[in-house]
Design a protein around this motif. Sequence first.
Motif: not given
Lengths: 572, 197
Positions: A1-6, A192-196, A542-544
Motif C-alpha cells: 500500500m502507498a505509505t503516504t495514504l496512511a 489522493r486523500t479520503r473523498g478526493m 498535522g496529525p490527520h
Amino acid sequence: MATTLADDLRPLHHPRSWVTKYVWSQDHKVIAIQYSVTAISIGLVALVLSALMRLQLGFPGLFPAIQPDNYLQYVSMHGMIMVVYLLTALLLGGFGNYLIPLMIGARDMVFPFVNMLSYWLYLLSVIVLVIGFFVPGGPTGAGWTLYPPQSITEGTPGHQWGIATMLVSLAIFVAAFTMGGLNYVTTVLQARTRGMTLMRMPLSVWGIFTASIMGLLAFPALFVAAIMMLFDHFAGTSFFMPTMQSMGRITPTEGGSPLLFQHLFWFFGHPEVYIVALPAFGIVSDLISVHARRNIFGYRMMVWAIVIIGALSFLVWAHHMYVSGMNPYFGFFFATSTLIIAIPTAIKVYNWMLTLWRGNIHLRVPMLFAIAFIFTFIHGGLSGLFLGNVSVDVPLSDTFFVVAHFHMVMGVSPVLVIFGAIYHWYPKIFGRMWNETLGKLHFWITFLGVYAIFLPMHYIGILGVPRRYYALGETAFIPHSVHLANAWISIAALIVFVAQGLFFFNMVWSLFKGPKADPNPWGAASLEWQTPQTPPEHGNWGPHLPTVYRWPYDYSVPGAPRDFIPQTEPRS
Amino acid sequence: MSLIARLTERSWEPASDQHAWPDRPSAGAVGLSVYAAVAMVMFALLAAAYVMRMGLHRAMGHAGDDWVSMPDPPLLWINTAVLVASSIAWEMARQAAKREKAVGVSAIASVLGLCFLTGQWLMWQHYQASGFYLSSNPANAFFYLLTALHGLHIVGGLVAAGWVLALGSQRHVRLCALYWHFLLFIWILIAALLVLT
C-alpha cells in the motif's frame, strides 16, 4: 500500500539537519522552491539574450559586440531555455511539486527520494547547458530546433562543442523530467486523500497531471533524437547525416535522413507546447474561479477538454514541417487535426468567460494576470488558425508572423499565468503578502508592453520580413516603416525587461518585510488553503489527513454563511 | 468504479459512497507501469526511426539505399534463451510462498541476467571482429544503439535486484519480476526486428 495514504507520520523522512531540510531535501515544497528558483534564474539568462537580440534588431550596427554568430546563438539558446528549462521546469517541477500533494491532500510525493534526485539531475542539466556558453566556439547557433545536418556541420556557430553540451544537457533533462513525471502521475493516482475523487480535483491538478503524462510520452522522442545526433556527431554514424559537400570536402556520412530528426523532434516539440499550456490552463481556471467568486463554468467539460487536447496534440506534430516538404495528403491530415484542436480549446475559452460572466470579480493582481492571459491566448490562438493551414503557413513560416504567433500563445500566455500563480500562492508558500501597488504596476507594464512588442510583429511578418536574420540590410520589399517598428519593438521590450525588476524586488522585499498573510487570504475553497499551518510544515496536514466532502468550486453558494465552502466542510 | 463513471461524476452534487478508502494498487506497481510506458515509447520511436531509415518511406525523402542487413549469429538465440530463463526464474521468485525461497531464486535470476549481459557483450565482440562497425552502416548503428539502450535498462534492473537482495523484501521481488518480464518483452520485439530485417 502507498505509505503516504496512511494517517501516520512514520514513513516520512524527517529532516534532521539544516542540510537535509533545505539542500538535500525530500520535501515536495522545498524541492518545488529549488526547481522554481533554478528555472527562474536560467530563465533570466534567456531574458537577457532576448534583450540583446532586440538591441541588434532595433538598432542594427550600433552594437559591434553582437556579431552574426552571436545573434544566432542568442536565438537558439533563448528558445531552448525558455521552452524547456524555464517553462517546463517551472510549471511541472515548480508548481507541480508544490501544488499536487497540497491540492489532493497528500503528505508528500509518493517517491520523495526520486523526487529529490529529479531536482538534482535538473540542476546538472542546467549546469551542462551553461557550460555550453564557455566551450570553444560558444553555444550552438542552430536554432532551438537543432536541425541536422547544419547543427553539426562546419559553418554553424557551436557546431563542435556547443551542440554537444546542448544535446547532453537535454538528455539529462529528460532523465530528470522522467523521474519527476513518474512522481506527479503516481501521486495523483495513488495519494489522493479520503473523498478526493478524480472529479473533485482542482483543474490545476488536472492540467499538471495531463501535462506530466504527455511529457512522459513525448520527451523520449527528444531523448532518442539527442542520442542519435550525438552518435552522428562523435561516432560517425549517419542516422540523420546525408552525403554532403562541406567546405569543399565530401563528408564521410551518407544516406542519413534529416527529415527523420524533424519527425522525432516535433513528435516531442508539439506536445511540448501543450505540456506548457495545459498546466497554465488549469491554473488560470482556478485563479478565475477564486477571484470571480464563482464556480468554474462547465467543470467536467474543462477536464475532458484538457484530456482531449492532450491526446490530440500527439497527432499534429508535422504542422511544424509544412515547409520541409511532404506528401500533400499528409499536409491535409495534419492541417485537419491541427484545426480540430481549436474545438476543445475554444470550449475552455468560452468557459473561462462564462465563469467571469456575472461573477463578483475582484481585480486583484492574480486576477489581472488571469484575464490578461485570456486576451493573449485568444490572440495567439487565432493566428494559429491561420498557420495551421498549409497554404497560409508556407509563405508565413519563416517570417516574424510565426514569431509573434508562438510568443503570444506559448510564451506570453503561460508566463502571465505563472506571474498570476506566483502572486496567488505566494501568501501560502511564504506566509507573507506582497505589495499590491507594485504588483499592479508590474502587471500593467508587462501586459501593455507585450502587446507593444508582439502586435507589430504580426504586421512585420505579413510584409515578409524573415525571422532568424541578423540584419535586414537594404532590401526592396522591406519599407522604412519596418525599421521604425523594429526600433519601437526594441524600446518596448527593454522597458518590459527592466519592469520585471519590480516583480523581483516585490517578491524578495515581501519575503522579509511583507505583512503576515492570512492562511486563506483569497477565501479559496481548495485544499491547499486549509492547511493547519501557513506556510505548511513538513507533512502538510498535522496529525490527520483532511477528508474531502465536496468539489473545490463551492463559491457564492446560496444560503451558505460565507461566500465559499472549503472542500473539507461536511455536507449538512 | 469504471473510468467512464469516474470521469462523468457530477462533482458539484453530493455523493454517498466516496468516503471509504479507495482500493488502490501499490504506488510501486503504478510507478513501475508508468515507467514501462515511458520506456516502451522510447523503444517504439527507435523502431519507427529504424524502419524509416531502412527506406520504408522513400517517397517522403527518407533515405535507405545504403542499408545492409546484418547476419543473425547463433549467439542471438542463446542470449534470448538466457533472458527467457532469467525471466522464468524471476516468475518463480515472485510466486514463491516463503521469503527465503523468493530471495534465493531471485539471486539465481540475477546471475542469469548477468549472463545475458555478458552474452550481449560477446555478440558485440563477434560483430566487431567480423567487421560490422558502428559507423560502417546504419543497420549496424541501429543494432548497437538498440542493444546498448536495452542493456542499460538491464543494468538498471540488476542494480535494483541487488538492492532488493540486500533488503530481502518479498514485495520488491514482485516489482523486480514485473520489470524483468517487461525487459524480456522489449528484447523479443527488438530481436524480432533485427532478425526480420
